[in-house]
Design an enzyme around this catalytic site. Structure first.
Site, PDB file in Angstrom:
ATOM      1  N   GLU A 133      65.459 -75.042  30.559  1.00 44.25           N
ATOM      2  CA  GLU A 133      64.067 -74.151  30.346  1.00 44.25           C
ATOM      3  C   GLU A 133      62.990 -74.363  29.471  1.00 44.25           C
ATOM      4  O   GLU A 133      61.835 -74.211  29.525  1.00 44.25           O
ATOM      5  CB  GLU A 133      64.468 -72.678  30.337  1.00 44.25           C
ATOM      6  CG  GLU A 133      64.818 -72.079  29.031  1.00 44.25           C
ATOM      7  CD  GLU A 133      66.112 -72.272  28.699  1.00 44.25           C
ATOM      8  OE1 GLU A 133      66.940 -73.019  29.489  1.00 44.25           O
ATOM      9  OE2 GLU A 133      66.670 -71.550  27.797  1.00 44.25           O
ATOM     10  N   CYS A 153      73.500 -71.867  27.803  1.00 39.93           N
ATOM     11  CA  CYS A 153      73.881 -71.423  26.242  1.00 39.93           C
ATOM     12  C   CYS A 153      74.830 -70.250  26.360  1.00 39.93           C
ATOM     13  O   CYS A 153      75.715 -70.195  26.801  1.00 39.93           O
ATOM     14  CB  CYS A 153      72.565 -71.346  25.290  1.00 39.93           C
ATOM     15  SG  CYS A 153      72.966 -71.828  23.653  1.00 39.93           S
ATOM     16  N   HIS A 162      69.276 -76.455  27.143  1.00 39.54           N
ATOM     17  CA  HIS A 162      68.268 -75.531  27.487  1.00 39.54           C
ATOM     18  C   HIS A 162      67.274 -76.190  28.316  1.00 39.54           C
ATOM     19  O   HIS A 162      66.113 -76.572  27.857  1.00 39.54           O
ATOM     20  CB  HIS A 162      67.584 -75.094  26.418  1.00 39.54           C
ATOM     21  CG  HIS A 162      68.442 -74.044  25.627  1.00 39.54           C
ATOM     22  ND1 HIS A 162      68.451 -72.677  25.885  1.00 39.54           N
ATOM     23  CD2 HIS A 162      69.089 -74.121  24.512  1.00 39.54           C
ATOM     24  CE1 HIS A 162      69.289 -72.086  25.092  1.00 39.54           C
ATOM     25  NE2 HIS A 162      69.534 -72.845  24.160  1.00 39.54           N
TER      26      HIS A 162
END
Lengths: 80, 220
Positions: free
Chosen positions: B196, B86, B194
């Protein structure tokens, strides 16, 4: 010494913000707006009294930080 | 396996990144402050998401010129893996470590939702844990995710198999539906989504996990 750095999008780079502004101008009743491209203006005061030297320095600032030369052009003017 | 997560003023996803890496490896990454000139010796450097410097000037522009970026460039040159997610992707592009730029989303709206990504190459330490062509889920949360580059660079990225992920349904106008790209040496990955945030069932899925498992095992 005062200088102005103008940063504009290169031709052919899509400018969604300019498009939105163009649409808004039309909606406000302003007819005949061909197109809008949004850019940035930086008014910078430099201590130098040597215009040529200041311009070189400002060109470096523009190339290194103020503009992303992948998508943007810049123009440096000494104002006074 | 050692890793570092780099924090800038305005980063806000560093905790998610630290938690994800710790959960997967059992080792807590070192967090590194932007003003540092050196990095500890690590195998993976991550630049997390957020709004470094409030996105002033251009997203990632100011962070990209911070002292720590010189250290990241040196480590990347040595072959250390670097992941930018990002805002991290925006910073890597602004720093010139990846080609192109992330512009305002074509629809002008900030997009915060889950999207589907297609894994376009498995030839990298980040993507080798997926099957080529696999469709995975991943959250996105960005206002400036519209990847742009000139035609010549785009042709190079495609020719060199450096498009890591594409959006199945393009949310932001990115050229050629690009969601993530690799560097020339394939050790730097920048991506807007994302991974994660999808690493354990409690997150609602684990599609992001193979990316970290592969990146972290490559150097274990």
């Amino acid at each position: 010494m005062k200088a102005r750095v103008t940063v504009t999008l290169k031709n052919g780079v899509l400018d969604p913000q300019g498009k939105a502004i163009e649409g808004a101008l039309g909606a406000l009743g302003f007819a005949g707006v061909g197109s809008v491209r949004q850019g940035k203006v930086f008014d910078i005061e430099v201590e130098s009294t040597d215009a040529a030297k200041a311009k070189t320095e400002l060109e470096a600032m523009a190339a290194k930080l103020l503009a992303n030369t992948v998508i943007e052009n810049y123009r440096v003017e000494i104002v006074d | 396996m050692k890793s570092a997560v780099v924090v800038f003023p305005g980063s806000n996803r560093e905790r998610d990144m630290v938690a994800a890496i710790e959960k997967i490896t059992g080792h807590r990454p070192v967090t590194v402050w932007h003003g540092d000139h050196d990095l500890p010796k690590v195998d993976l450097i991550v630049i997390p998401g957020g709004f470094s410097y409030g996105d002033y000037l251009r997203s990632g522009a100011i962070a990209a010129r911070e002292p720590i970026m010189g250290a990241i460039a040196r480590e990347a040159e040595r072959g250390v893996a670097v992941l930018g997610v990002c805002n991290g992707f925006q910073i890597l592009c602004e720093a010139g470590l990846l080609p192109g730029v992330l512009m305002r989303n074509a629809g002008l709206k900030f997009i915060c939702k889950e999207v589907e990504l297609r894994v376009e190459t498995t030839a990298s330490q980040f993507t080798k844990g997926y099957a080529k062509g696999a469709v995975i889920r991943s959250p996105v949360a960005h206002g400036d995710g519209n990847y742009r580059t000139d035609d010549e660079t785009l042709a190079r990225l495609k020719g060199e198999d450096r498009v890591a992920f594409r959006y199945v349904a393009n949310p932001n106008g990115s050229v050629d539906d690009i969601a993530g790209i690799l560097s020339e040496k394939r050790n730097i990955l920048g991506m807007m989504p994302h991974p994660e945030n999808l690493i354990e069932p409690l997150n609602g899925g684990t599609d992001g996990r193979p990316l970290f498992e592969a990146a972290l095992s490559a150097v274990a």
